[in-house]
Design a protein around this motif. Structure first.
Motif, PDB file in Angstrom:
ATOM      1  N   SER A  24      10.493   8.413  -9.192  1.00  0.00           N
ATOM      2  CA  SER A  24      10.500   9.736  -8.301  1.00  0.00           C
ATOM      3  C   SER A  24       9.332   9.031  -6.736  1.00  0.00           C
ATOM      4  O   SER A  24       9.398   8.093  -6.466  1.00  0.00           O
ATOM      5  CB  SER A  24       9.040  10.428  -8.653  1.00  0.00           C
ATOM      6  N   THR A  25      10.237  10.013  -6.089  1.00  0.00           N
ATOM      7  CA  THR A  25       9.738   9.266  -4.437  1.00  0.00           C
ATOM      8  C   THR A  25       8.223   9.604  -4.564  1.00  0.00           C
ATOM      9  O   THR A  25       7.643  10.947  -4.169  1.00  0.00           O
ATOM     10  CB  THR A  25      11.370  10.254  -3.609  1.00  0.00           C
ATOM     11  N   PRO A  26       7.306   8.580  -3.770  1.00  0.00           N
ATOM     12  CA  PRO A  26       5.748   9.317  -3.373  1.00  0.00           C
ATOM     13  C   PRO A  26       5.851   9.898  -2.218  1.00  0.00           C
ATOM     14  O   PRO A  26       6.555   9.598  -1.448  1.00  0.00           O
ATOM     15  CB  PRO A  26       5.504   7.440  -3.160  1.00  0.00           C
ATOM     16  N   SER A  27       4.702  11.039  -1.975  1.00  0.00           N
ATOM     17  CA  SER A  27       4.803  11.408  -0.550  1.00  0.00           C
ATOM     18  C   SER A  27       4.180  10.398   0.038  1.00  0.00           C
ATOM     19  O   SER A  27       3.928   9.155  -0.030  1.00  0.00           O
ATOM     20  CB  SER A  27       3.471  12.598  -0.743  1.00  0.00           C
ATOM     21  N   ALA A  28       4.251  11.385   1.439  1.00  0.00           N
ATOM     22  CA  ALA A  28       3.485  10.839   2.960  1.00  0.00           C
ATOM     23  C   ALA A  28       2.289  10.006   2.254  1.00  0.00           C
ATOM     24  O   ALA A  28       1.952   9.082   2.460  1.00  0.00           O
ATOM     25  CB  ALA A  28       3.499  11.200   3.710  1.00  0.00           C
ATOM     26  N   ARG A  29       1.298  11.144   1.570  1.00  0.00           N
ATOM     27  CA  ARG A  29       0.212  10.473   1.303  1.00  0.00           C
ATOM     28  C   ARG A  29       0.487   9.606   0.568  1.00  0.00           C
ATOM     29  O   ARG A  29      -1.150   9.355   0.515  1.00  0.00           O
ATOM     30  CB  ARG A  29      -0.774  11.743   0.667  1.00  0.00           C
ATOM     31  N   ALA A  30       0.551   9.213  -0.393  1.00  0.00           N
ATOM     32  CA  ALA A  30       0.518   8.655  -0.819  1.00  0.00           C
ATOM     33  C   ALA A  30       1.275   7.389  -0.561  1.00  0.00           C
ATOM     34  O   ALA A  30       0.522   5.668  -0.854  1.00  0.00           O
ATOM     35  CB  ALA A  30       1.670   8.882  -3.050  1.00  0.00           C
ATOM     36  N   LEU A  31       2.061   6.891   0.092  1.00  0.00           N
ATOM     37  CA  LEU A  31       2.674   5.684   1.150  1.00  0.00           C
ATOM     38  C   LEU A  31       1.721   5.661   1.763  1.00  0.00           C
ATOM     39  O   LEU A  31       0.724   4.212   2.318  1.00  0.00           O
ATOM     40  CB  LEU A  31       3.286   6.291   1.530  1.00  0.00           C
ATOM     41  N   VAL A  32       0.608   6.273   2.662  1.00  0.00           N
ATOM     42  CA  VAL A  32      -0.185   6.025   3.011  1.00  0.00           C
ATOM     43  C   VAL A  32      -1.584   5.347   2.448  1.00  0.00           C
ATOM     44  O   VAL A  32      -2.214   4.530   2.641  1.00  0.00           O
ATOM     45  CB  VAL A  32      -1.022   7.580   4.298  1.00  0.00           C
ATOM     46  N   GLU A  33      -2.025   6.113   1.322  1.00  0.00           N
ATOM     47  CA  GLU A  33      -3.030   5.208   0.704  1.00  0.00           C
ATOM     48  C   GLU A  33      -2.559   4.300   0.261  1.00  0.00           C
ATOM     49  O   GLU A  33      -3.808   2.930  -0.121  1.00  0.00           O
ATOM     50  CB  GLU A  33      -3.421   6.063  -0.823  1.00  0.00           C
ATOM     51  N   LEU A  34      -0.678   3.624  -0.345  1.00  0.00           N
ATOM     52  CA  LEU A  34      -1.121   2.590  -1.014  1.00  0.00           C
ATOM     53  C   LEU A  34      -1.154   1.840   0.361  1.00  0.00           C
ATOM     54  O   LEU A  34      -1.689   0.199  -0.211  1.00  0.00           O
ATOM     55  CB  LEU A  34       0.923   2.576  -1.190  1.00  0.00           C
ATOM     56  N   HIS A  35      -0.509   2.153   1.469  1.00  0.00           N
ATOM     57  CA  HIS A  35      -0.871   1.130   2.885  1.00  0.00           C
ATOM     58  C   HIS A  35      -2.457   0.515   2.491  1.00  0.00           C
ATOM     59  O   HIS A  35      -2.671  -0.803   3.185  1.00  0.00           O
ATOM     60  CB  HIS A  35      -0.166   1.312   3.814  1.00  0.00           C
ATOM     61  N   LYS A  36      -3.180   1.687   2.595  1.00  0.00           N
ATOM     62  CA  LYS A  36      -5.074   1.429   3.408  1.00  0.00           C
ATOM     63  C   LYS A  36      -5.269   0.145   2.238  1.00  0.00           C
ATOM     64  O   LYS A  36      -6.133  -0.339   2.143  1.00  0.00           O
ATOM     65  CB  LYS A  36      -5.561   3.134   2.564  1.00  0.00           C
ATOM     66  N   ALA A  37      -4.684   0.514   0.734  1.00  0.00           N
ATOM     67  CA  ALA A  37      -4.631  -0.530  -0.278  1.00  0.00           C
ATOM     68  C   ALA A  37      -4.194  -2.153  -0.719  1.00  0.00           C
ATOM     69  O   ALA A  37      -4.717  -2.894  -0.688  1.00  0.00           O
ATOM     70  CB  ALA A  37      -4.486  -0.188  -1.651  1.00  0.00           C
ATOM     71  N   GLY A  38      -2.887  -2.277   1.030  1.00  0.00           N
ATOM     72  CA  GLY A  38      -2.510  -3.715   1.046  1.00  0.00           C
ATOM     73  C   GLY A  38      -1.143  -3.753   0.608  1.00  0.00           C
ATOM     74  O   GLY A  38      -0.386  -4.468   1.028  1.00  0.00           O
ATOM     75  N   ALA A  39      -0.376  -2.427   0.059  1.00  0.00           N
ATOM     76  CA  ALA A  39       0.971  -2.009   0.326  1.00  0.00           C
ATOM     77  C   ALA A  39       1.783  -2.649   1.085  1.00  0.00           C
ATOM     78  O   ALA A  39       1.531  -2.760   2.446  1.00  0.00           O
ATOM     79  CB  ALA A  39       1.173  -0.686  -0.364  1.00  0.00           C
ATOM     80  N   ASP A  40       2.997  -3.185   0.817  1.00  0.00           N
ATOM     81  CA  ASP A  40       4.211  -3.436   2.116  1.00  0.00           C
ATOM     82  C   ASP A  40       4.448  -1.965   1.997  1.00  0.00           C
ATOM     83  O   ASP A  40       5.756  -2.369   1.158  1.00  0.00           O
ATOM     84  CB  ASP A  40       4.834  -4.688   2.114  1.00  0.00           C
ATOM     85  N   VAL A  41       4.341  -1.281   3.053  1.00  0.00           N
ATOM     86  CA  VAL A  41       5.389   0.204   3.180  1.00  0.00           C
ATOM     87  C   VAL A  41       6.588   0.061   3.652  1.00  0.00           C
ATOM     88  O   VAL A  41       7.749   0.448   3.048  1.00  0.00           O
ATOM     89  CB  VAL A  41       4.466   1.210   4.146  1.00  0.00           C
ATOM     90  N   MET A  42       7.118  -0.991   4.097  1.00  0.00           N
ATOM     91  CA  MET A  42       8.486  -1.645   4.585  1.00  0.00           C
ATOM     92  C   MET A  42       9.242  -1.751   3.622  1.00  0.00           C
ATOM     93  O   MET A  42      10.583  -1.308   3.688  1.00  0.00           O
ATOM     94  CB  MET A  42       8.314  -2.370   5.944  1.00  0.00           C
ATOM     95  N   TYR A  43       8.107  -2.864   2.746  1.00  0.00           N
ATOM     96  CA  TYR A  43       9.385  -2.563   1.594  1.00  0.00           C
ATOM     97  C   TYR A  43       9.338  -2.144   0.631  1.00  0.00           C
ATOM     98  O   TYR A  43      10.383  -1.442   0.423  1.00  0.00           O
ATOM     99  CB  TYR A  43       8.759  -4.210   0.742  1.00  0.00           C
ATOM    100  N   ILE A  44       8.634  -1.207   0.664  1.00  0.00           N
ATOM    101  CA  ILE A  44       8.500   0.107  -0.180  1.00  0.00           C
ATOM    102  C   ILE A  44      10.078   1.079  -0.141  1.00  0.00           C
ATOM    103  O   ILE A  44      10.690   1.093  -0.943  1.00  0.00           O
ATOM    104  CB  ILE A  44       7.776   1.003   0.078  1.00  0.00           C
ATOM    105  N   LEU A  45       9.881   1.080   1.703  1.00  0.00           N
ATOM    106  CA  LEU A  45      10.249   2.188   2.133  1.00  0.00           C
ATOM    107  C   LEU A  45      12.155   1.656   2.283  1.00  0.00           C
ATOM    108  O   LEU A  45      13.355   2.145   2.150  1.00  0.00           O
ATOM    109  CB  LEU A  45      10.438   3.062   3.768  1.00  0.00           C
ATOM    110  N   VAL A  46      12.258   0.429   3.194  1.00  0.00           N
ATOM    111  CA  VAL A  46      14.209   0.157   3.193  1.00  0.00           C
ATOM    112  C   VAL A  46      14.042  -1.769   1.987  1.00  0.00           C
ATOM    113  O   VAL A  46      15.600  -1.800   2.452  1.00  0.00           O
ATOM    114  CB  VAL A  46      13.907  -0.450   4.584  1.00  0.00           C
ATOM    115  N   GLY A  47      12.485  -1.728   0.911  1.00  0.00           N
ATOM    116  CA  GLY A  47      13.688  -2.922   0.052  1.00  0.00           C
ATOM    117  C   GLY A  47      13.518  -4.313   1.168  1.00  0.00           C
ATOM    118  O   GLY A  47      13.443  -5.548   0.664  1.00  0.00           O
ATOM    119  N   LYS A  48      12.660  -4.333   1.994  1.00  0.00           N
ATOM    120  CA  LYS A  48      12.952  -5.596   3.120  1.00  0.00           C
ATOM    121  C   LYS A  48      11.213  -5.730   3.898  1.00  0.00           C
ATOM    122  O   LYS A  48      10.625  -4.794   4.114  1.00  0.00           O
ATOM    123  CB  LYS A  48      13.487  -5.201   4.677  1.00  0.00           C
TER     124      LYS A  48
END
Length: 80
Positions: free
Chosen positions: A50-74
């Motif tokens: 399932s595709t994460p919501s914008a809110r989930a991506l924000v929370e993942l980013h706050k936790a330290g996730a690489d959102v660029m990697y999540i979205l485009v694989g880079k």
């Protein structure tokens, strides 16, 4: 707009980043979910594509996730 295969890959990468963060912080996945305010079932849905919501991506980013990697694989050089 992302096609179905891209959407599934985004979900998989979101889950992968979630697991990486929990491991790096030395906390349980359940604890990280509580900190982020995301339900366990929601994260399980990402694991299965399932595709994460914008809110989930924000929370993942706050936790330290690489959102660029999540979205485009880079991988980004600017993760927390």
């Amino acid at each position: 707009m992302a096609n179905n295969k891209q959407s599934i890959e985004i979900g998989h990468r979101a889950y992968e980043e979630f697991v990486r963060i929990a491991n790096e912080k030395g906390i349980t996945k359940a604890s990280l979910l509580r900190q982020m305010g995301i339900a366990k079932q929601t994260m399980e849905n990402y694991k299965y594509g399932s595709t994460p919501s914008a809110r989930a991506l924000v929370e993942l980013h706050k936790a330290g996730a690489d959102v660029m990697y999540i979205l485009v694989g880079k991988k980004s050089n600017n993760i927390m």
